[in-house]
Write an enzyme that holds these catalytic residues in place. Structure first.
Site, mmCIF file in Angstrom:
data_model
loop_
_atom_site.group_PDB
_atom_site.id
_atom_site.type_symbol
_atom_site.label_atom_id
_atom_site.label_comp_id
_atom_site.label_asym_id
_atom_site.label_seq_id
_atom_site.Cartn_x
_atom_site.Cartn_y
_atom_site.Cartn_z
ATOM 1 N N GLN A 1 38.825 34.721 29.558
ATOM 2 C CA GLN A 1 38.056 35.974 29.483
ATOM 3 C C GLN A 1 37.181 36.065 28.235
ATOM 4 O OE1 GLN A 1 37.801 37.948 31.950
ATOM 5 N NE2 GLN A 1 39.613 37.575 33.199
ATOM 6 N N LYS B 1 34.217 32.328 36.217
ATOM 7 C CA LYS B 1 34.058 33.614 35.518
ATOM 8 C C LYS B 1 32.809 33.608 34.645
ATOM 9 C CE LYS B 1 39.075 34.319 35.163
ATOM 10 N NZ LYS B 1 39.381 35.194 36.287
ATOM 11 N N ASP C 1 44.048 30.652 25.698
ATOM 12 C CA ASP C 1 43.584 30.943 27.051
ATOM 13 C C ASP C 1 42.287 31.735 26.897
ATOM 14 O OD1 ASP C 1 42.990 31.961 29.492
ATOM 15 O OD2 ASP C 1 44.942 32.906 29.841
ATOM 16 N N HIS D 1 48.357 36.524 30.827
ATOM 17 C CA HIS D 1 48.176 36.336 32.273
ATOM 18 C C HIS D 1 49.305 35.402 32.748
ATOM 19 C CE1 HIS D 1 46.262 34.599 35.885
ATOM 20 N NE2 HIS D 1 45.457 35.644 35.886
ATOM 21 N N CYS E 1 47.704 39.987 37.626
ATOM 22 C CA CYS E 1 48.461 38.776 37.254
ATOM 23 C C CYS E 1 49.028 38.902 35.839
ATOM 24 C CB CYS E 1 47.619 37.514 37.369
ATOM 25 S SG CYS E 1 46.935 37.253 38.993
HETATM 26 N N1 C6P Z 1 42.117 36.347 35.845
HETATM 27 C C1 C6P Z 1 41.536 38.446 36.861
HETATM 28 O O1 C6P Z 1 41.126 39.155 37.785
HETATM 29 P P1 C6P Z 1 41.927 31.050 37.142
HETATM 30 O O2 C6P Z 1 42.459 31.876 38.268
HETATM 31 O O3 C6P Z 1 42.753 29.834 36.919
HETATM 32 O O4 C6P Z 1 40.473 30.799 37.215
HETATM 33 O O5 C6P Z 1 42.095 31.948 35.824
HETATM 34 C C2 C6P Z 1 43.381 32.318 35.436
HETATM 35 C C3 C6P Z 1 43.327 33.256 34.289
HETATM 36 C C4 C6P Z 1 43.903 32.868 33.094
HETATM 37 N N2 C6P Z 1 43.858 33.655 32.009
HETATM 38 C C5 C6P Z 1 43.253 34.842 32.030
HETATM 39 C C6 C6P Z 1 43.211 35.672 30.783
HETATM 40 C C7 C6P Z 1 42.658 35.297 33.223
HETATM 41 O O6 C6P Z 1 42.060 36.479 33.242
HETATM 42 C C8 C6P Z 1 42.713 34.493 34.368
HETATM 43 C C9 C6P Z 1 42.141 34.975 35.673
HETATM 44 C C10 C6P Z 1 41.530 36.955 37.007
HETATM 45 O O7 C6P Z 1 41.941 38.929 35.817
HETATM 46 C C11 C6P Z 1 42.169 36.534 38.289
HETATM 47 S S1 C6P Z 1 43.890 36.892 38.307
#
Ligand code: C6P
Length: 409
Positions: free
Chosen positions: A203, A226, A200, A123, A366
């Site tokens: 997910q 999430k 990371d 991401h 992203c």
């Molecule tokens: N992915 C998706 O629709 P934030 O935005 O900081 O809470 O999470 C960022 C992020 C980092 N790593 C991974 C693997 C992610 O999936 C995400 C967030 C969302 O896939 C929003 S782009």
């Protein structure tokens, strides 16, 4: 069935909504999850009964708020198997957690010419902070390639890890492909080569049992929103010995022990990294979310998601002209399915599905470098969670078949 989904659905008021006259089918859980009544009530109770700042007052409300705040930290620490709640730093989201590691520990410990190893499926939140640091310090970034089935190329990893990167940072589960990476195996090799391992887990923490000791990672980032908690609360896990020897990023209230005109002494962990009044309602909501998921059991959550993902993939594979991305091996993937239908643009497809009450995400998720690797401008993505059913997967499939007819593909 491993979860009582009928019962679970009654805990989520939003699932009663109708969109365009049709029942909402919410399949955008990788972007953010819905919130159960227990989380909404916990936040409501905080404001109605004990709203106060934390770690500051000696009055009753402040004490109660501080206890609830720190209990949430304990709960999350237990949830991911941290040794102590000192290893949990509250931030805004997973993005901020990764940036915090880059701007503190990594900035202090990497030198010009050092390497950072990432993967092609990251991401942007696990790419851009490293690119920024690389520019500042003259670092080199390498990427582990992915195979056509969306899994990491192990041989390529073994070659690149021999270059002795200082950092190996990777997604536990890809948000665009669903691939579950073998973090523990990779972390072992990375450590043998002297790398610090950052995961990371945005997910994975919401969807499966995650234990930092089992993963053998040094840092781990996750987002509350999430995993049933509100937006604006994120979590960074860091090994205590690493955090103890790392300087804070921001200065101000809360992160200090004493301040004099000519200097200051930092607070203990974890507060030294938490300058200013924190997101108290977010942390309290997170505590309620962790309670909710713990009661369900994370292995049950995983089993439920495996069942629905397997079922959905089987059905989607029969939709004419539908391209599915990622591995078909269910043990190697989470509850995320990316696809394209003929040459319909993902955004058009998502708009058509919206008219059927179905919420999916479309675009690059992203993960632009990954889209380049897959040679697609975008994908549509359905992502499942604890309240989704096989019936909803059927509704998705029927809507896609209808769209294919509409576009004559
Ligand atoms: N992915 C998706 O629709 P934030 O935005 O900081 O809470 O999470 C960022 C992020 C980092 N790593 C991974 C693997 C992610 O999936 C995400 C967030 C969302 O896939 C929003 S782009």
């Amino acid at each position: 069935m491993t979860l009582n989904v009928t019962k679970i659905r009654t805990d989520f008021p939003i699932l009663k909504r109708k969109i365009a006259g049709k029942p909402l089918v919410y399949l955008d859980n990788a972007a953010t999850s819905q919130k159960p009544k227990a989380v909404i009530a916990a936040i409501d109770r905080y404001y109605q009964e004990y709203n106060a700042n934390v770690h500051r007052g000696v009055h009753r409300l402040s004490e109660e708020a501080t206890i609830a705040f720190e209990q949430s930290r304990e709960k999350f620490a237990r949830f991911i198997g941290a040794k102590t709640s000192k290893e949990i730093i509250f931030v805004r989201n997973a993005t901020e957690a990764l940036n915090l590691v880059a701007l503190t520990w990594a900035r202090a410990n990497l030198r010009s010419g050092d390497r950072i190893l990432l993967t092609e499926m990251e991401h942007h939140s696990n790419i851009v902070p490293w690119q920024m640091l690389a520019k500042e310090k003259g670092l080199r970034i390498d990427y582990v390639e992915i195979r056509d089935d969306g899994t990491l190329n192990w041989e390529n990893f073994e070659q690149l890890i021999k270059e002795r990167p200082k950092i190996f940072s990777l997604a536990h589960v890809s948000n665009a492909l669903g691939t579950i990476n073998p973090v523990r195996q990779m972390a072992r090799e990375a450590h043998e080569m002297g790398a610090t391992v950052i995961v990371d887990a945005a997910q994975s923490v919401p969807h499966m049992p995650v234990n930092v000791a089992d993963l053998e990672c040094d840092f781990l980032a996750a987002s509350g929103h999430k995993m049933l908690a509100p937006t604006g609360i994120g979590m960074l896990y860091g090994r205590q010995d690493l955090l103890e020897h790392t300087e804070p990023l921001m200065g101000g209230g809360e992160m200090i022990k004493e301040v004099h005109l000519q200097g200051a002494r930092w607070n203990d962990l974890p507060w030294k990294f938490e300058a200013g009044t924190p997101n108290i309602e977010g942390v309290i909501g997170l505590g309620a979310a962790v309670d909710y998921l713990t009661k369900l059991g994370m292995q049950n959550v995983r089993e439920h998601e495996k069942d629905i993902t397997r079922y959905a993939i089987e059905r989607l594979a029969n939709v004419k002209s539908l391209a599915l991305y990622g591995t078909r091996e269910i043990e190697k993937r989470g509850a995320v399915i990316s696809f394209n239908l003929g040459d319909i643009h993902a955004h058009d497809l998502a708009t058509i599905l919206d008219t059927q009450g179905i919420a999916i995400r479309s675009g690059q998720h992203c993960a632009e470098p990954l889209m380049e690797r897959l040679k697609v401008p975008a994908t549509s993505r359905a992502s499942f969670y604890i309240y989704n059913t096989r019936r909803e997967a059927d509704i998705l499939v029927r809507a896609l078949e209808k769209a294919a007819k509409m576009f004559k593909i």
